[in-house]
Design an enzyme around this catalytic site. Structure first.
Site, PDB file in Angstrom:
ATOM      1  N   ASP A  53     -38.947   9.522  70.190  1.00  0.00           N
ATOM      2  CA  ASP A  53     -38.687   8.363  70.880  1.00  0.00           C
ATOM      3  C   ASP A  53     -38.726   7.195  70.016  1.00  0.00           C
ATOM      4  O   ASP A  53     -39.523   7.177  68.866  1.00  0.00           O
ATOM      5  CB  ASP A  53     -39.694   7.894  72.262  1.00  0.00           C
ATOM      6  CG  ASP A  53     -39.411   6.989  72.907  1.00  0.00           C
ATOM      7  OD1 ASP A  53     -38.210   6.587  73.200  1.00  0.00           O
ATOM      8  OD2 ASP A  53     -40.485   6.430  73.495  1.00  0.00           O
ATOM      9  N   ASN A 106     -32.090   9.783  81.470  1.00  0.00           N
ATOM     10  CA  ASN A 106     -31.271   9.111  80.434  1.00  0.00           C
ATOM     11  C   ASN A 106     -29.840   8.790  80.850  1.00  0.00           C
ATOM     12  O   ASN A 106     -29.260   7.830  80.352  1.00  0.00           O
ATOM     13  CB  ASN A 106     -31.227   9.787  79.200  1.00  0.00           C
ATOM     14  CG  ASN A 106     -32.873   9.643  78.625  1.00  0.00           C
ATOM     15  OD1 ASN A 106     -33.113  10.475  77.822  1.00  0.00           O
ATOM     16  ND2 ASN A 106     -33.669   8.643  78.847  1.00  0.00           N
TER      17      ASN A 106
HETATM   18  C1  IPE Z   1     -37.998  10.366  76.468  1.00  0.00           C
HETATM   19  O1  IPE Z   1     -37.922   9.133  76.046  1.00  0.00           O
HETATM   20  C2  IPE Z   1     -36.719  11.086  76.490  1.00  0.00           C
HETATM   21  C3  IPE Z   1     -36.266  11.403  75.384  1.00  0.00           C
HETATM   22  C4  IPE Z   1     -36.841  10.987  74.035  1.00  0.00           C
HETATM   23  C5  IPE Z   1     -35.032  12.297  75.282  1.00  0.00           C
HETATM   24  P1  IPE Z   1     -37.726   7.920  76.868  1.00  0.00           P
HETATM   25  O2  IPE Z   1     -37.420   6.606  76.427  1.00  0.00           O
HETATM   26  O3  IPE Z   1     -36.348   7.882  77.947  1.00  0.00           O
HETATM   27  O4  IPE Z   1     -38.985   7.828  78.084  1.00  0.00           O
HETATM   28  P2  IPE Z   1     -39.451   6.495  78.741  1.00  0.00           P
HETATM   29  O5  IPE Z   1     -38.461   5.696  79.435  1.00  0.00           O
HETATM   30  O6  IPE Z   1     -40.012   5.446  77.665  1.00  0.00           O
HETATM   31  O7  IPE Z   1     -40.458   7.054  79.483  1.00  0.00           O
HETATM   32  C1  IPE Z   2     -35.248   8.108  72.148  1.00  0.00           C
HETATM   33  O1  IPE Z   2     -35.197   6.866  71.725  1.00  0.00           O
HETATM   34  C2  IPE Z   2     -33.771   8.882  72.512  1.00  0.00           C
HETATM   35  C3  IPE Z   2     -33.514   9.109  73.700  1.00  0.00           C
HETATM   36  C4  IPE Z   2     -34.231   8.744  74.695  1.00  0.00           C
HETATM   37  C5  IPE Z   2     -32.082   9.566  73.929  1.00  0.00           C
HETATM   38  P1  IPE Z   2     -34.871   5.443  72.704  1.00  0.00           P
HETATM   39  O2  IPE Z   2     -33.391   5.228  72.830  1.00  0.00           O
HETATM   40  O3  IPE Z   2     -35.596   5.931  74.082  1.00  0.00           O
HETATM   41  O4  IPE Z   2     -35.627   4.353  71.980  1.00  0.00           O
HETATM   42  P2  IPE Z   2     -36.617   3.296  72.548  1.00  0.00           P
HETATM   43  O5  IPE Z   2     -37.713   3.841  73.164  1.00  0.00           O
HETATM   44  O6  IPE Z   2     -35.670   2.662  73.545  1.00  0.00           O
HETATM   45  O7  IPE Z   2     -37.048   2.489  71.240  1.00  0.00           O
HETATM   46 MG    MG Z   3     -37.595   5.468  74.721  1.00  0.00          MG
END
Ligand code: IPE
Ligand code: IPE
Ligand code: MG
Length: 238
Positions: free
Chosen positions: A13, A61
């Site tokens: 993340d 997502n």
């Molecule tokens: C979790 O991250 C999913 C992945 C890393 C693929 P998210 O960014 O989607 O999770 P939330 O929304 O912060 O809980």
């Molecule tokens: C994780 O990074 C990747 C996926 C969830 C696919 P994020 O896209 O959630 O990055 P932040 O949390 O918005 O910084």
């Molecule tokens: Mg995230």
């Protein structure tokens, strides 16, 4: 004694925030995040980790902006194309868990191809969780168990039997969960399988989580005392 987790699961993340910090589009963060995976896989393999499971795309997502979703799909496709040779040479066995039927046919084909091409490798098992959700996994396990046992009373179903229908049935449960990006939540990752995992949260954003950061996580794991609900064996003084 050094104990290396047999199975590490990672919630990768912080890609978006990393890019925003540099005043770049979020998608740049995803590209940078994907590029770092190779070194981490090799590092873990070298350390003796047997299974590495990466959360790449959750069932939730899909509700992100269309452009971001399509960038993530494109990166996954690219990763499979670019890394296949390297993965094979490094002896990595690639697996994908999640509802892949939700993906475009081209991506599904490429996934099947990569999984097949690395199926006989004996090195680290790299599992990419894509269109994965822990809740989805439990429901699909129940449905598949039921389909395989149409004449068995569901009341007789045991935990160990259901576990055999989870998408991770062929692996031990994770010993260590790492979540980068500062959040301290599981976000519908391996809900069942994380029952006794040690949880490591770091503020480091995924594109900046390098092998030195992984080494910190492994060091931290050494300090944990795993009990699995039991009482620690203590010396009884006379
Ligand atoms: C979790 O991250 C999913 C992945 C890393 C693929 P998210 O960014 O989607 O999770 P939330 O929304 O912060 O809980
Ligand atoms: C994780 O990074 C990747 C996926 C969830 C696919 P994020 O896209 O959630 O990055 P932040 O949390 O918005 O910084
Ligand atoms: Mg995230």
């Amino acid at each position: 004694m050094t104990s290396i987790p047999q199975h590490i699961a990672i919630i990768m993340d912080g890609n978006g925030r990393w890019a925003q910090k540099l005043h770049m589009p979020r998608t740049v963060g995803h590209a940078k995040g994907a590029a770092g995976v190779r070194d981490l896989v090799e590092f873990c393999a070298h350390k003796g980790v047997k299974y590495l499971t990466l959360f790449a795309f959750s069932t939730e997502n899909w509700s992100r902006p269309e452009e971001e979703v399509s960038t993530l799909m494109g990166l996954f496709l690219q990763y499979l194309e670019k890394e296949l040779k390297n993965l094979s040479q490094a002896g990595v066995r690639l697996q994908v868990i999640g509802d892949v039927t939700g993906f475009a046919q081209e991506l599904q084909d490429r996934i099947a191809e990569a999984v097949k091409a690395t199926a006989d490798n004996n090195g680290i098992v790299l599992t990419v969780a894509a269109n994965y959700g822990g809740q989805w996994d439990i429901v699909q396990a129940v449905l598949r168990w039921q389909a395989a046992h149409p004449h068995t009373d569901a009341l007789s179903l045991k935990q160990e039997q259901l576990a055999q229908y989870l998408s991770t049935a062929h692996m031990p449960d994770p010993d260590l969960l790492i979540r980068t990006g500062g959040e301290q939540r599981v976000s519908n990752f391996l809900l069942w399988q994380l029952a006794y995992a040690e949880l490591y949260f770091t503020d480091v954003l995924w594109p900046e989580f390098d092998t030195a950061q992984m080494a910190f996580a492994l060091d931290w794991y050494q300090t944990r005392e795993r009990k699995f609900g039991q009482v620690k064996a203590t010396k009884i003084s006379a």
